[in-house]
Write a protein that holds these residues in place. Structure first.
Motif, PDB file in Angstrom:
ATOM      1  N   LYS A  71       0.825  -1.213   0.000  1.00 29.38           N
ATOM      2  CA  LYS A  71       0.000   0.000   0.000  1.00 29.38           C
ATOM      3  C   LYS A  71       0.853   1.254   0.000  1.00 29.38           C
ATOM      4  CE  LYS A  71      -3.609   2.324   2.715  1.00 29.38           C
ATOM      5  NZ  LYS A  71      -4.448   2.242   3.936  1.00 29.38           N
ATOM      6  N   GLY A  72       1.944   1.246   0.769  1.00 25.35           N
ATOM      7  CA  GLY A  72       2.838   2.404   0.784  1.00 25.35           C
ATOM      8  C   GLY A  72       2.995   3.076   2.128  1.00 25.35           C
ATOM      9  N   THR A  73       2.595   2.416   3.213  1.00 25.12           N
ATOM     10  CA  THR A  73       2.779   2.979   4.544  1.00 25.12           C
ATOM     11  C   THR A  73       4.269   3.211   4.799  1.00 25.12           C
ATOM     12  OG1 THR A  73       0.824   1.823   5.362  1.00 25.12           O
ATOM     13  CG2 THR A  73       2.411   2.570   7.015  1.00 25.12           C
ATOM     14  N   GLY A  74       4.590   4.361   5.388  1.00 25.95           N
ATOM     15  CA  GLY A  74       5.976   4.695   5.668  1.00 25.95           C
ATOM     16  C   GLY A  74       6.546   5.733   4.725  1.00 25.95           C
ATOM     17  N   ALA A  75       5.869   5.963   3.598  1.00 30.63           N
ATOM     18  CA  ALA A  75       6.304   6.965   2.625  1.00 30.63           C
ATOM     19  C   ALA A  75       5.230   8.040   2.508  1.00 30.63           C
ATOM     20  CB  ALA A  75       6.543   6.316   1.265  1.00 30.63           C
ATOM     21  N   PRO A  76       5.611   9.319   2.573  1.00 30.92           N
ATOM     22  CA  PRO A  76       4.607  10.397   2.499  1.00 30.92           C
ATOM     23  C   PRO A  76       3.743  10.334   1.249  1.00 30.92           C
ATOM     24  CG  PRO A  76       6.721  11.281   3.208  1.00 30.92           C
ATOM     25  CD  PRO A  76       6.969   9.842   2.801  1.00 30.92           C
ATOM     26  N   PRO A 232       9.108   0.385   4.839  1.00 33.34           N
ATOM     27  CA  PRO A 232      10.185   1.157   4.215  1.00 33.34           C
ATOM     28  C   PRO A 232       9.883   2.651   4.163  1.00 33.34           C
ATOM     29  CG  PRO A 232       9.693  -0.817   2.931  1.00 33.34           C
ATOM     30  CD  PRO A 232       8.600  -0.689   3.955  1.00 33.34           C
ATOM     31  N   ASN A 233      10.947   3.444   4.157  1.00 41.74           N
ATOM     32  CA  ASN A 233      10.824   4.856   3.822  1.00 41.74           C
ATOM     33  C   ASN A 233      10.965   4.989   2.299  1.00 41.74           C
ATOM     34  OD1 ASN A 233      13.665   4.576   3.461  1.00 41.74           O
ATOM     35  ND2 ASN A 233      14.015   5.176   5.587  1.00 41.74           N
ATOM     36  N   GLU A 234      10.969   6.217   1.805  1.00 42.02           N
ATOM     37  CA  GLU A 234      11.027   6.397   0.349  1.00 42.02           C
ATOM     38  C   GLU A 234      12.267   5.740  -0.250  1.00 42.02           C
ATOM     39  OE1 GLU A 234       8.826   7.451  -1.648  1.00 42.02           O
ATOM     40  OE2 GLU A 234       7.649   9.088  -0.819  1.00 42.02           O
ATOM     41  N   PHE A 235      13.401   5.833   0.443  1.00 44.37           N
ATOM     42  CA  PHE A 235      14.612   5.214  -0.090  1.00 44.37           C
ATOM     43  C   PHE A 235      14.481   3.693  -0.090  1.00 44.37           C
ATOM     44  CE2 PHE A 235      19.019   3.664   0.131  1.00 44.37           C
ATOM     45  CZ  PHE A 235      19.495   4.229  -1.040  1.00 44.37           C
ATOM     46  N   GLY A 236      13.903   3.135   0.968  1.00 42.21           N
ATOM     47  CA  GLY A 236      13.681   1.695   1.001  1.00 42.21           C
ATOM     48  C   GLY A 236      12.774   1.240  -0.128  1.00 42.21           C
ATOM     49  N   TYR A 237      11.730   2.025  -0.399  1.00 46.20           N
ATOM     50  CA  TYR A 237      10.833   1.671  -1.506  1.00 46.20           C
ATOM     51  C   TYR A 237      11.550   1.786  -2.856  1.00 46.20           C
ATOM     52  CZ  TYR A 237       6.644   1.338   1.421  1.00 46.20           C
ATOM     53  OH  TYR A 237       5.709   0.939   2.342  1.00 46.20           O
ATOM     54  N   SER A 238      12.497   2.723  -2.978  1.00 49.05           N
ATOM     55  CA  SER A 238      13.239   2.822  -4.234  1.00 49.05           C
ATOM     56  C   SER A 238      14.093   1.576  -4.453  1.00 49.05           C
ATOM     57  CB  SER A 238      14.117   4.082  -4.243  1.00 49.05           C
ATOM     58  OG  SER A 238      15.279   3.934  -3.439  1.00 49.05           O
ATOM     59  N   LYS A 239      14.605   0.995  -3.364  1.00 48.86           N
ATOM     60  CA  LYS A 239      15.356  -0.256  -3.473  1.00 48.86           C
ATOM     61  C   LYS A 239      14.431  -1.405  -3.877  1.00 48.86           C
ATOM     62  CE  LYS A 239      18.635  -1.012  -0.345  1.00 48.86           C
ATOM     63  NZ  LYS A 239      19.374  -1.054   0.951  1.00 48.86           N
ATOM     64  N   MET A 240      13.208  -1.429  -3.301  1.00 47.68           N
ATOM     65  CA  MET A 240      12.251  -2.456  -3.700  1.00 47.68           C
ATOM     66  C   MET A 240      11.927  -2.347  -5.190  1.00 47.68           C
ATOM     67  SD  MET A 240       9.538  -2.815  -0.544  1.00 47.68           S
ATOM     68  CE  MET A 240       8.868  -4.348  -1.225  1.00 47.68           C
TER      69      MET A 240
END
Length: 347
Positions: A71-76, A232-240
């Motif tokens: 869903k995206g929890t953790g990223a603004p 994840p934060n935005e950087f973590g999601y970029s790695k995903m």
């Protein structure tokens, strides 16, 4: 179900028709890279993968499936890995359409099947209906985090994951299924169980003997890649997004430079949740800082070792002694130092 970007030009459509003939035939090299069959004519895969299409150039339907991480929890932005992945694919020459019953995040193409707090049993119970409604050509499965959080046995979770994969295959015989080894929780017990669960996934996928099921390792998303204990934060999601893309590109025919590899970055902004004291009461606050990969000294079993680690410049108090009227006094000053995450990880 929004569509990323503008409609393809006629030239790009012709390119899709040529490329996707390889997809439909399922012809790959041993490394998984598409190869062209000379013995039979190419067939447009976007029309033949899954259910029949009303339009041969309809975009590839991709279902992100999972819990609050999907869903995206953790990223603004609430985009999870989804927008970064779609952007990479588009730069690589493949345009997709995200599908699912849920919708959040910025941009026009933000459908997904990410359900916050749901464990693998709850997701599996609704899966048939979601698949029938969305008709995905590609399913991205990042599931099991909440089952691990709830203390379920990793072997039992793996068996349920296997059954979920079978459900997807029964409903979508031609779909590609990408199965994630999940991002790692900061909670020690959950991290230990998560490692066991992740270790079981490659074997259960291999036992399917299905070239259209691929394992994607997301377990390196951990530590300060997380905004809180699990998300994840935005950087973590970029790695995903990078990890998904690397697995999908050979199958979908994406190629070329699609942006920097986040794993090679030396400098980045990360936002982490931290404990703060407000009016004598413990609270939480998101702190966004620039982090740099630097060489530092750490002590391992009493031995100093030089290692590369992510550090940030922080104002920290430093005590020192001065002599005043012949007496030593302890005073405090603020200095800037490169520091690690410290209690940012203890939320």
């Amino acid at each position: 179900m929004g569509v990323l970007g503008q409609s393809w030009s006629g030239a790009r459509r012709m390119g899709v028709m040529a490329m996707t003939g390889v997809l439909a035939a399922g012809l790959t090299t041993s490394a998984g890279s598409p190869r062209v069959a000379s013995a039979e004519p190419a067939r447009p895969a976007l029309a033949s993968v899954g259910a029949p299409r009303t339009n041969a150039v309809e975009l590839l339907r991709v279902m992100p499936l999972g819990d609050s991480i999907t869903k995206g929890t953790g990223a603004p932005s609430g985009n999870s890995y989804r927008k970064a992945l779609a952007d990479r694919l588009l730069k690589g020459g493949v345009q997709i359409n995200f599908v699912g019953s849920q919708r959040n995040g910025v941009g026009s193409d933000n459908n997904h099947e990410g359900h916050g707090g749901w464990n693998i049993d709850e997701l599996s119970a609704q899966l048939d209906g979601w698949l029938a409604a969305a008709r995905p050509d590609v399913v991205l499965m990042h599931v099991g985090t909440n089952s691990v959080k709830e203390g379920h046995n990793p072997n039992a979770i793996a068996r349920k994951l296997s059954a979920m994969i079978d459900k997807v295959r029964a409903a979508r015989p031609e779909a590609y299924i990408f199965v994630a080894q999940i991002a790692m929780s900061r909670v020690p017990r959950e991290a230990a169980d998560g490692r066991v669960y992740n270790g079981l996934i490659p074997k259960l996928v291999a036992e399917k003997r299905d070239d259209r099921i691929k394992v994607v390792d997301q377990s390196s998303v951990s530590g300060i890649d997380l905004h809180d204990l699990r998300h994840p934060n935005e950087f973590g999601y970029s790695k995903m997004a990078w990890n998904w893309y690397r697995a999908m590109a050979p199958v979908l025919g994406a190629s070329g430079f699609t942006g920097n590899n986040p794993y090679r970055m030396q400098n980045t902004v990360r936002c982490l949740l931290r404990k703060v004291n407000v009016g004598g009461r413990s609270d939480h606050h998101t702190e966004c800082r620039t982090w740099r990969l630097r060489t530092t000294t750490v002590q391992v079993n009493g031995v100093n070792r030089r290692v590369r680690a992510w550090l940030t410049l922080r104002d920290v108090p430093q005590t020192y002694r001065v002599r005043v009227d012949g007496k030593l006094e302890t005073r405090t000053r603020v200095v800037r130092r490169w520091t690690g995450p410290g209690n940012l990880l203890d939320v």
